[in-house]
Design a protein around this motif. Structure first.
Motif, PDB file in Angstrom:
ATOM      1  N   GLY A   1      23.095  46.895  60.821  1.00  0.00           N
ATOM      2  CA  GLY A   1      23.742  47.390  59.598  1.00  0.00           C
ATOM      3  C   GLY A   1      24.470  48.701  59.816  1.00  0.00           C
ATOM      4  O   GLY A   1      25.526  48.949  59.219  1.00  0.00           O
ATOM      5  N   TRP A   2      23.907  49.540  60.686  1.00  0.00           N
ATOM      6  CA  TRP A   2      24.570  50.812  60.970  1.00  0.00           C
ATOM      7  C   TRP A   2      25.885  50.599  61.716  1.00  0.00           C
ATOM      8  O   TRP A   2      26.839  51.351  61.529  1.00  0.00           O
ATOM      9  N   ILE A   3      25.939  49.602  62.571  1.00  0.00           N
ATOM     10  CA  ILE A   3      27.181  49.308  63.289  1.00  0.00           C
ATOM     11  C   ILE A   3      28.257  48.868  62.307  1.00  0.00           C
ATOM     12  O   ILE A   3      29.404  49.315  62.369  1.00  0.00           O
ATOM     13  N   ARG A   4      27.895  47.973  61.386  1.00  0.00           N
ATOM     14  CA  ARG A   4      28.858  47.549  60.366  1.00  0.00           C
ATOM     15  C   ARG A   4      29.325  48.739  59.536  1.00  0.00           C
ATOM     16  O   ARG A   4      30.518  48.869  59.231  1.00  0.00           O
ATOM     17  N   ALA A   5      28.389  49.615  59.171  1.00  0.00           N
ATOM     18  CA  ALA A   5      28.761  50.799  58.386  1.00  0.00           C
ATOM     19  C   ALA A   5      29.712  51.694  59.171  1.00  0.00           C
ATOM     20  O   ALA A   5      30.684  52.231  58.617  1.00  0.00           O
ATOM     21  N   ALA A   6      29.474  51.856  60.464  1.00  0.00           N
ATOM     22  CA  ALA A   6      30.335  52.693  61.293  1.00  0.00           C
ATOM     23  C   ALA A   6      31.731  52.091  61.429  1.00  0.00           C
ATOM     24  O   ALA A   6      32.741  52.800  61.339  1.00  0.00           O
ATOM     25  N   VAL A   7      31.800  50.777  61.639  1.00  0.00           N
ATOM     26  CA  VAL A   7      33.098  50.112  61.776  1.00  0.00           C
ATOM     27  C   VAL A   7      33.883  50.207  60.473  1.00  0.00           C
ATOM     28  O   VAL A   7      35.078  50.529  60.465  1.00  0.00           O
ATOM     29  N   TRP A   8      33.216  49.968  59.362  1.00  0.00           N
ATOM     30  CA  TRP A   8      33.887  50.071  58.064  1.00  0.00           C
ATOM     31  C   TRP A   8      34.318  51.509  57.775  1.00  0.00           C
ATOM     32  O   TRP A   8      35.412  51.743  57.254  1.00  0.00           O
ATOM     33  N   THR A   9      33.469  52.467  58.110  1.00  0.00           N
ATOM     34  CA  THR A   9      33.826  53.870  57.904  1.00  0.00           C
ATOM     35  C   THR A   9      35.046  54.236  58.737  1.00  0.00           C
ATOM     36  O   THR A   9      35.969  54.900  58.253  1.00  0.00           O
ATOM     37  N   GLY A  10      35.065  53.798  59.991  1.00  0.00           N
ATOM     38  CA  GLY A  10      36.213  54.067  60.856  1.00  0.00           C
ATOM     39  C   GLY A  10      37.492  53.435  60.335  1.00  0.00           C
ATOM     40  O   GLY A  10      38.544  54.068  60.303  1.00  0.00           O
TER      41      GLY A  10
ATOM     42  N   VAL B   1      37.637  52.323  65.537  1.00  0.00           N
ATOM     43  CA  VAL B   1      36.838  51.143  65.199  1.00  0.00           C
ATOM     44  C   VAL B   1      36.067  50.631  66.419  1.00  0.00           C
ATOM     45  O   VAL B   1      34.849  50.452  66.351  1.00  0.00           O
ATOM     46  N   PRO B   2      36.721  50.407  67.596  1.00  0.00           N
ATOM     47  CA  PRO B   2      35.918  50.001  68.744  1.00  0.00           C
ATOM     48  C   PRO B   2      34.976  51.106  69.229  1.00  0.00           C
ATOM     49  O   PRO B   2      33.922  50.811  69.795  1.00  0.00           O
ATOM     50  N   ALA B   3      35.335  52.362  68.992  1.00  0.00           N
ATOM     51  CA  ALA B   3      34.425  53.450  69.371  1.00  0.00           C
ATOM     52  C   ALA B   3      33.127  53.340  68.592  1.00  0.00           C
ATOM     53  O   ALA B   3      32.051  53.610  69.127  1.00  0.00           O
ATOM     54  N   ALA B   4      33.214  52.920  67.351  1.00  0.00           N
ATOM     55  CA  ALA B   4      31.996  52.727  66.554  1.00  0.00           C
ATOM     56  C   ALA B   4      31.220  51.521  67.041  1.00  0.00           C
ATOM     57  O   ALA B   4      29.985  51.538  67.087  1.00  0.00           O
ATOM     58  N   ALA B   5      31.927  50.491  67.449  1.00  0.00           N
ATOM     59  CA  ALA B   5      31.257  49.261  67.862  1.00  0.00           C
ATOM     60  C   ALA B   5      30.569  49.396  69.223  1.00  0.00           C
ATOM     61  O   ALA B   5      29.549  48.746  69.467  1.00  0.00           O
ATOM     62  N   ILE B   6      31.075  50.245  70.108  1.00  0.00           N
ATOM     63  CA  ILE B   6      30.473  50.340  71.451  1.00  0.00           C
ATOM     64  C   ILE B   6      29.190  51.151  71.462  1.00  0.00           C
ATOM     65  O   ILE B   6      28.494  51.162  72.473  1.00  0.00           O
ATOM     66  N   THR B   7      28.874  51.814  70.370  1.00  0.00           N
ATOM     67  CA  THR B   7      27.631  52.582  70.353  1.00  0.00           C
ATOM     68  C   THR B   7      26.416  51.685  70.495  1.00  0.00           C
ATOM     69  O   THR B   7      25.348  52.142  70.873  1.00  0.00           O
ATOM     70  N   VAL B   8      26.561  50.406  70.221  1.00  0.00           N
ATOM     71  CA  VAL B   8      25.444  49.466  70.344  1.00  0.00           C
ATOM     72  C   VAL B   8      25.177  49.122  71.810  1.00  0.00           C
ATOM     73  O   VAL B   8      24.123  48.610  72.149  1.00  0.00           O
ATOM     74  N   MET B   9      26.111  49.437  72.688  1.00  0.00           N
ATOM     75  CA  MET B   9      25.980  49.066  74.091  1.00  0.00           C
ATOM     76  C   MET B   9      25.215  50.113  74.889  1.00  0.00           C
ATOM     77  O   MET B   9      25.615  50.481  75.986  1.00  0.00           O
TER      78      MET B   9
ATOM     79  N   VAL C   1      28.310  58.607  65.674  1.00  0.00           N
ATOM     80  CA  VAL C   1      26.979  59.038  65.241  1.00  0.00           C
ATOM     81  C   VAL C   1      26.414  58.046  64.230  1.00  0.00           C
ATOM     82  O   VAL C   1      25.223  57.695  64.279  1.00  0.00           O
ATOM     83  N   ILE C   2      27.254  57.567  63.325  1.00  0.00           N
ATOM     84  CA  ILE C   2      26.785  56.572  62.363  1.00  0.00           C
ATOM     85  C   ILE C   2      26.337  55.308  63.082  1.00  0.00           C
ATOM     86  O   ILE C   2      25.271  54.759  62.812  1.00  0.00           O
ATOM     87  N   GLY C   3      27.135  54.852  64.049  1.00  0.00           N
ATOM     88  CA  GLY C   3      26.772  53.658  64.800  1.00  0.00           C
ATOM     89  C   GLY C   3      25.531  53.831  65.649  1.00  0.00           C
ATOM     90  O   GLY C   3      24.758  52.889  65.840  1.00  0.00           O
ATOM     91  N   ALA C   4      25.315  55.033  66.160  1.00  0.00           N
ATOM     92  CA  ALA C   4      24.151  55.280  67.007  1.00  0.00           C
ATOM     93  C   ALA C   4      22.845  55.239  66.213  1.00  0.00           C
ATOM     94  O   ALA C   4      21.763  55.115  66.807  1.00  0.00           O
ATOM     95  N   GLN C   5      22.916  55.313  64.903  1.00  0.00           N
ATOM     96  CA  GLN C   5      21.725  55.250  64.077  1.00  0.00           C
ATOM     97  C   GLN C   5      21.031  53.896  64.168  1.00  0.00           C
ATOM     98  O   GLN C   5      19.861  53.767  63.833  1.00  0.00           O
ATOM     99  N   SER C   6      21.765  52.888  64.636  1.00  0.00           N
ATOM    100  CA  SER C   6      21.173  51.549  64.703  1.00  0.00           C
ATOM    101  C   SER C   6      20.146  51.442  65.812  1.00  0.00           C
ATOM    102  O   SER C   6      19.251  50.600  65.756  1.00  0.00           O
ATOM    103  N   GLY C   7      20.247  52.309  66.830  1.00  0.00           N
ATOM    104  CA  GLY C   7      19.338  52.195  67.956  1.00  0.00           C
ATOM    105  C   GLY C   7      19.695  50.994  68.804  1.00  0.00           C
ATOM    106  O   GLY C   7      20.707  50.324  68.566  1.00  0.00           O
ATOM    107  N   PRO C   8      18.895  50.667  69.785  1.00  0.00           N
ATOM    108  CA  PRO C   8      19.218  49.498  70.602  1.00  0.00           C
ATOM    109  C   PRO C   8      19.037  48.202  69.808  1.00  0.00           C
ATOM    110  O   PRO C   8      18.086  48.056  69.047  1.00  0.00           O
ATOM    111  N   VAL C   9      19.988  47.317  69.967  1.00  0.00           N
ATOM    112  CA  VAL C   9      19.884  46.003  69.284  1.00  0.00           C
ATOM    113  C   VAL C   9      19.933  44.881  70.308  1.00  0.00           C
ATOM    114  O   VAL C   9      20.343  45.032  71.396  1.00  0.00           O
TER     115      VAL C   9
END
Length: 127
Positions: A65-74, A37-45, A119-127
């Motif tokens: 939205g991609w970050i939320r999807a990644a966290v939920w998927t994880g 779960v945190p691995a998905a969340a850190i992709t935004v950093m 990879v799912i979280g990285a789809q969000s790009g920089p936020v």
């Protein structure tokens, strides 16, 4: 004299080593699942700067939205894999079969989920 069939013979008890190994692998899988779960969340950093202004040379800002999807998927995948692993371990141990190879397989499946959620979280790009 009648000969007893294999179905009537008592099952072999699972070895203590297999039970301990299965339990330890389950705990490792739970830890890896929690870490996904945190691995998905850190992709935004990322180090990329973004901007909402066009033509200023920066990338356009992505959506969260991609970050939320990644966290939920994880989180959901970790929960489902832990429940399935628990079921398979108990089922195999009660049947007198080794459970640790299946626990190891579920552990590997959980490890595979980390790059997937990243990879799912990285789809969000920089936020």
């Amino acid at each position: 004299m009648t000969r007893s069939s294999d179905a009537e013979q008592p099952r072999a008890a699972a070895s203590i080593a297999d039970i301990v190994a299965s339990a330890l692998l389950w705990v490792v899988q739970a830890i890896v699942g929690v870490l996904s779960v945190p691995a998905a969340a850190i992709t935004v950093m990322g180090t990329s700067n973004c901007s909402t202004f066009e033509g200023d040379g920066y990338a356009s800002c992505g959506g969260d939205g991609w970050i939320r999807a990644a966290v939920w998927t994880g989180g959901i995948s970790a929960t489902i894999l832990l429940i399935a692993c628990s079921y398979v371990i108990v089922r195999r141990l009660r049947a007198g079969h080794r459970a640790s190879p299946m626990a190891a397989l579920f552990c590997v499946a959980q490890l595979v989920m980390i790059p997937i959620v990243m990879v799912i979280g990285a789809q969000s790009g920089p936020v």
